[in-house]
Design a protein around this motif. Sequence first.
Motif, short mmCIF file in Angstrom:
data_model
loop_
_atom_site.label_atom_id
_atom_site.label_comp_id
_atom_site.label_asym_id
_atom_site.label_seq_id
_atom_site.Cartn_x
_atom_site.Cartn_y
_atom_site.Cartn_z
N ASP A 74 0.81 -1.21 0.00
CA ASP A 74 0.00 0.00 0.00
C ASP A 74 0.84 1.26 0.00
OD1 ASP A 74 -2.08 -1.66 0.01
OD2 ASP A 74 -2.54 -1.50 2.13
N GLU B 320 -6.59 10.49 7.31
CA GLU B 320 -6.74 9.07 7.60
C GLU B 320 -5.38 8.43 7.88
OE1 GLU B 320 -9.67 7.57 4.85
OE2 GLU B 320 -9.07 5.54 5.41
N ALA B 321 -4.38 8.84 7.09
CA ALA B 321 -3.05 8.26 7.27
C ALA B 321 -2.50 8.59 8.66
CB ALA B 321 -2.11 8.79 6.20
N SER B 324 -4.44 6.57 11.32
CA SER B 324 -4.04 5.16 11.34
C SER B 324 -2.61 5.05 11.84
CB SER B 324 -4.20 4.55 9.95
OG SER B 324 -3.29 5.12 9.06
N THR B 395 5.36 6.13 9.79
CA THR B 395 3.98 6.37 9.35
C THR B 395 3.52 7.76 9.80
OG1 THR B 395 3.28 5.18 11.31
CG2 THR B 395 3.18 3.99 9.26
N ASN B 471 -2.37 -2.17 7.56
CA ASN B 471 -3.70 -2.27 6.96
C ASN B 471 -4.78 -2.34 8.03
OD1 ASN B 471 -2.69 -2.17 4.45
ND2 ASN B 471 -2.76 -4.38 4.07
N VAL B 474 -5.39 1.06 9.23
CA VAL B 474 -6.16 1.86 8.26
C VAL B 474 -7.63 1.46 8.28
CG1 VAL B 474 -6.47 2.29 5.80
CG2 VAL B 474 -4.17 2.24 6.76
N GLU B 475 -7.85 0.14 8.32
CA GLU B 475 -9.21 -0.37 8.37
C GLU B 475 -9.94 0.14 9.61
OE1 GLU B 475 -10.23 -4.71 8.76
OE2 GLU B 475 -8.86 -4.72 7.05
N LYS B 478 -11.38 3.69 9.62
CA LYS B 478 -12.42 3.99 8.62
C LYS B 478 -13.70 4.53 9.25
CE LYS B 478 -10.79 3.04 4.51
NZ LYS B 478 -10.10 1.79 4.18
#
Lengths: 532, 481
Positions: A74, B320-321, B324, B395, B471, B474-475, B478
């Motif tokens: 990703d 969002e990044a 997360s 991140t 992931n 990130v999920e 949401k």
Amino acid sequence: MENVSFPLLSAITFIPLLGVVILLFINRQSHEALRWAALVTMLVDFVVSLVAYAHFDSTSAAMQLIENRPWVRDWGISYKMGIDGISLFLVLLTTLLGPLTILASWKDIQHRVKEFLVCLLFLQVGMIGVFVALDLFLFYVFWEIMLIPMYLLIGVWGNPARKLYAAIKFVLYTIVGSLLMLVAILALYFIAGKGTGVYTFDLLKLYEFPFPLQAQFWMFLAFFLAFAIKVPMFPFHTWLPDAHTEAPTVGSVVLAAVLLKMGTYGFIRYAIPLFPNAAMDAAWWVCLLAVIGIIYGAWVAMVQDDVKRLVAFSSVSHLGFVMLGMFALTVQGLEGSIIQMINHGLSTGALFLIVGMIYERRHTRMIAEFGGLSKVMPLFAVFFMIFTLSSVGLPGLNGFIGEFLILLGAFKVYPVYAIISASGVIFAAVYMLWMFQRVMFGVITNPKNRVLEDMSPREVLVLMPLLVFVVWIGVYPNTFLKPMEPSVKNFIQQVERKKAAVLNVENAKKRSAVDTGGFSVTALNTESKSER
Amino acid sequence: MIPVPEINLGGILPAVILCLAGLVVMLAGLVVRKGIVTVSAVISIAGVLLAVMANSPLRVLNKTAFSGLIILDAYSWFFNILILLAAGLTILFSVRYFTDEGLPLYEYFVLLLFSSAGMMFMISGNHILTIFIGLETLSISIYVLAGILPGSPKSREAALKYLLLGGFSSGIFLYGAALLYGAAGSLSLPALAKFLQTGPVGKMAMAGMGLLLVGFAFKVAAVPFHMWTPDVYEGAPSPLTGFMSVGVKAAAFAAFVRVFFEAMMPLQINWVHILWVLAVLTMVLGNLAALVQDNIKRMLAYSSIAHAGYILMGMVAANEAGTSGVLYYLLAYTFTNLGAFGIVAIVGNKGEANVQLDDYRGLAKAHPLLALLMSIFLFSLAGIPPTAGFVGKFTIFAAAINAGYIWLVVIGVLTSAASVFYYFRVVMKMYMEVPEAAPAKLQFGAAMALGLTIAVVGVMYIGIFPTTYLNLAVESVKPLF
């Protein structure tokens, strides 16, 4: 060129790690077994790297032996490795020095042998990884990994008096630079991602993207800082004499021969091709710093009374040459620069080994303590002489080829710099030969020196491979120049092409701003930049 | 009869299980005389494992329960896992500590479970009052836990300090809630969001938001609301300090992010600058103060303040990044910091005699494995690859740069370069210095070994193969966007 299905580069990178695993199962008391295991690992690694060399197509400028697997999909992070003519010999230099460092430390290191060997093997992983990585994230990971073993090498096995200071100084200098580079890496990732719509850390894809001028300036500055500290360029060099002097012999060898090359390699692989406009704008300044480094390093080396410190400062001077040749951005200059990286690895590595040998015998490195050693250690004197001359740049030995090409390349672009730098060669002769004379010739004044043993077969074995290459490069450099030539030519063209592409984009932007009568800050900035 | 929808019970089941386990431990404490610590630990671990299972359905839900007081979504799922992980590891680390000290304190485990339950309510609160009640449940348990060591003046000082300042901050939080209620007429997060979006936002609502922010900043130990942290962390029993630095922080951040991203998003322009300043202050002061500490617990306390700064940076990015990133960072931090405090507990030995940095001299020689583990945890805290801490920082920095906060990131990386000095200083003590006296023989039981293994495997695994966990993070955010 056939497609190699076997991941050769991964193997070269991670075989030392396998060695670490093997070492874990060997009793920490059985030093011999530990050393043999490490030595065999390093040898296997070297042999595998020779296999890679055999598979290398020296007529191609492309990246070869490429491995590419998604890592963090990703984010566009991939596990991508590959080598071209520029990195090929740096990898070979690293794997060649691997077994030699183990051999060289055979007698020198007697406590915490297991940990020491583990550190060396880990270091090897990081160093090879830096040279083969083609993904910015992967590169950064290897770049940082190698900090820890080097920190431990200096701090645990170093000279007790000041090792802690030297170790932490090394780490802090490096990390400040590399963290700012991380910011730049992220910034370029997003800028390129927003520009193309594809977010990736893949270096080869990022090469294609024309970064805007202003962004280039800042990102180049961050990369420059990280690499210049590592090289080290004047005035970021102050960690180097401390680290070299306090590190154990093998630590100094690896530091000089390979670690410093990570900085110069970083410029070639990352800073210049990613940001060609900024690099070319800055070339004048970088070359100025390089010339100052050449002269300053030589002058300071001249007044050292400690042999190891002298060799350390000579590194500052020699790496000034490397930087000068590189930022001349001519084919000769760049070739000379790469050859000089290898040369410096061989000669300075060997000189540190030699200093280590007399230190093992006398437990001092003060020039004044020695004198007349050539009488009691004739074999040692021969080796020492050859490597001294190679470092000085005597025709017929490797140093001459590198310096000659660099000066040739630099003269076309910066004649004044080239002339001043040429005097650096003379200063080198002064400090190296003067040191050699004081240590090796004359009468033996210190009775302790009368009973020194000459080199043991093991010590000869350590220096012999280096000697072979020193002469080989000096006599027939084509073996080494040929494979790198396509890559170097391609590099220069690519940089020119990309520079032009960026200017096109900027000019188009400026025109459209003028057409619409728009007034924007960015347009002003590009204007002032492109006039240079 | 009012029918109780099944889903409601399912939603709070993990917290209910933890409370039940706590009650069982209490009962066991009345019956069992010998080995009560082990028994309580076993029951607690069983409770935690059951709660993990009960938690798993939440991942695919997105529903409210109890008339909108509780929200069940992937976000709650992620943080519940985090809290359960922290609680489980802390229990494993605590067994040896209390058997060594000869303290049959089963209450410790009871309170630990209750505070975890409180955290879960805070995490899934969809209403400021639910969040407040969760916050109080957790805080009151922790106040007692901090002072649980009998005959330790430091522990008592820690408890009193935490109680006073914590009570004060709860008051501020509640005052903020009251003002918001006055302005909006409701404290449920969706209602607040609707009010702030549509109506003119008066001074009262703004003041309410500011006070809420202060309350949260206190709980996550952001500068200048961090004063309590070093003293409390130093005085509390080491395994519990680890739990506070991870669990309390994670729960507070969970609620902080949920309230500000769900309800306060219309006011983002106002709070993002405050958070920017808080983040800078927290990173700079936390790291600088940690440089000069000689006590490892105080050093880690300041380091945990600094880490709150990095996490705040993820909130400033406000995308969002970034969010997360906050989740991933907290996961990485859970493994790392708990591991580090586990080692602190072991090296501390009986009565926490060895908590000075100098007590780590020569640890590598006497206990090579412990020193290696500690080094890995410290490298992860410093953000050196290939550890989880590095990916976490990566991140967060990436999100902040993407949102255009380059200078914030530059300040962040410079302070994190400074942090390398104090983390490496411990490594230096362990590997490069020689102890004055022969080091004490350290030992740790199976529970400790298991806990440390989980922690170190976590640090390395999610550092080298972060994809799945990135992931997941990130999920999990949401539902907020």
